[in-house]
Write a protein that holds these residues in place. Structure first.
Motif, mmCIF file in Angstrom:
data_model
loop_
_atom_site.group_PDB
_atom_site.id
_atom_site.type_symbol
_atom_site.label_atom_id
_atom_site.label_comp_id
_atom_site.label_asym_id
_atom_site.label_seq_id
_atom_site.Cartn_x
_atom_site.Cartn_y
_atom_site.Cartn_z
ATOM 1 N N TYR A 96 0.805 -1.224 0.000
ATOM 2 C CA TYR A 96 0.000 0.000 0.000
ATOM 3 C C TYR A 96 0.838 1.274 0.000
ATOM 4 O O TYR A 96 1.928 1.313 0.581
ATOM 5 N N THR A 97 0.297 2.291 -0.644
ATOM 6 C CA THR A 97 0.818 3.652 -0.515
ATOM 7 C C THR A 97 -0.366 4.556 -0.174
ATOM 8 O O THR A 97 -1.493 4.301 -0.606
ATOM 9 N N PRO A 98 -0.148 5.601 0.616
ATOM 10 C CA PRO A 98 -1.266 6.477 1.000
ATOM 11 C C PRO A 98 -1.834 7.225 -0.202
ATOM 12 O O PRO A 98 -1.090 7.733 -1.040
ATOM 13 N N MET A 99 -3.137 7.283 -0.289
ATOM 14 C CA MET A 99 -3.769 8.115 -1.316
ATOM 15 C C MET A 99 -3.603 9.582 -0.917
ATOM 16 O O MET A 99 -3.769 9.940 0.238
ATOM 17 N N GLY A 100 -3.238 10.394 -1.864
ATOM 18 C CA GLY A 100 -2.998 11.799 -1.569
ATOM 19 C C GLY A 100 -1.556 12.094 -1.226
ATOM 20 O O GLY A 100 -1.235 13.221 -0.847
ATOM 21 N N ALA A 101 -0.666 11.093 -1.307
ATOM 22 C CA ALA A 101 0.748 11.327 -1.009
ATOM 23 C C ALA A 101 1.277 12.449 -1.891
ATOM 24 O O ALA A 101 1.074 12.464 -3.098
#
Length: 295
Positions: free
Chosen positions: A254-259
């Motif tokens: 996962y990667t944060p949405m909005g990064a």
């Protein structure tokens, strides 16, 4: 604390301009819930690699502040779809709740009280912090959570609007009366790290303020603004199902949405509070007279 490395801010600058000029459209409701997305974290899992967190405490209990709400969901994405990681205290709102617990604690003696607050309310990279404007402890311990106070109120400096209510009645889940900002409007005064390279045509505040987030909390004296700084936001990270950082592999998909646009925390690099402004005070980052709500 150590100053945030300049290279971290350079990474943030690169990410920001990549987002802006690449035309990437980011969902601004990063902290909202979506019933179609699975919850990535599991409350009963004992295999957490990061530090443990708890949002229960005597200060929150005494003031009647709930520990659940829309703000507690951090959206993440992977190659196979989107999910939600539960903020157990490492995200911007979780950090704000921990600071409120320490600030409103009516039980600890003065020495333990001061120590607890110093652990969760710390200076930002410029050395600035204001724990509740140094309001007297006796006054703080009398404050109570009052959801209806958020109704139709301007949230100073926030790009997020306060909930609309019929009159002064709050008829939704109590925790949802806390509003986590999805960005800032107007003039802000977040510290610009020395040596940060920004095109002279760009307002540096549009970049540095991405590392901060503010939770607006309705109390009996009005709306408080609790601002967190999130160091993880200045670099690219991959997460597992519990919000632990790791390499880009099958265990950390996962990667944060909005990064690159919005702040976030991880268990290894949590957010921490730099400012608690009670009703009637401006956060230290808000330029005097500046305010705003979503347009």
């Amino acid at each position: 604390m150590d100053l945030l490395p300049v290279r971290g801010w350079i990474v943030l600058v690169v990410v920001m301009f990549a987002v802006v000029f690449g035309g990437l459209m980011v969902n601004q409701q990063v902290h909202g819930r979506d019933g179609s997305e699975p919850v990535a974290s599991h409350s009963g899992d004992t295999g957490r690699k990061g530090r443990g967190y708890s949002l229960d405490g005597p200060g929150l209990d005494a003031a009647g502040i709930p520990v659940d709400g829309q703000w507690r969901s951090m959206r993440v994405k992977s190659k196979t779809g989107n999910a939600v990681v539960r903020d157990d205290g490492f995200g911007p709102a979780g950090a704000a709740l921990k600071a409120l617990d320490a600030t409103l604690d009516p039980k600890s003696d003065d020495s333990a009280y001061a120590k607890k607050r110093s652990e969760v309310i710390r200076p930002d990279p410029s050395g600035q912090a204001r724990p509740a404007g140094d309001a007297p402890r006796w006054w703080l311990t009398q404050r109570r959570y009052t959801p209806a106070k958020i109704c139709n109120q301007p949230l100073s400096g926030s790009a997020t609007a306060a909930p609309s209510c019929q009159g002064d009645t709050w008829d939704r889940p109590a925790g949802d009366a806390m509003v986590l900002s999805n960005g800032y409007l107007g003039e802000t005064a977040f510290p610009v790290p020395e040596g940060m390279q920004v095109d002279s045509r760009t307002d540096p505040q549009s970049i540095v303020r991405v590392g901060y987030d503010t939770l607006y909390v309705p109390m009996d004296d009005g709306v408080w603004a609790v601002t967190s700084f999130c160091p993880a936001s200045v670099r690219s990270v991959h997460l597992d199902r519990e919000g632990n950082e790791g390499p880009d592999d099958a265990r950390h998909p996962y990667t944060p949405m909005g990064a690159g646009m919005l702040p976030y925390g991880t268990r290894q690099t949590p957010c921490y509070v730099v400012d608690v402004a009670v009703s009637g005070q401006n956060p230290y980052w808000l330029v005097s007279g500046s305010s705003g709500t979503a347009q």
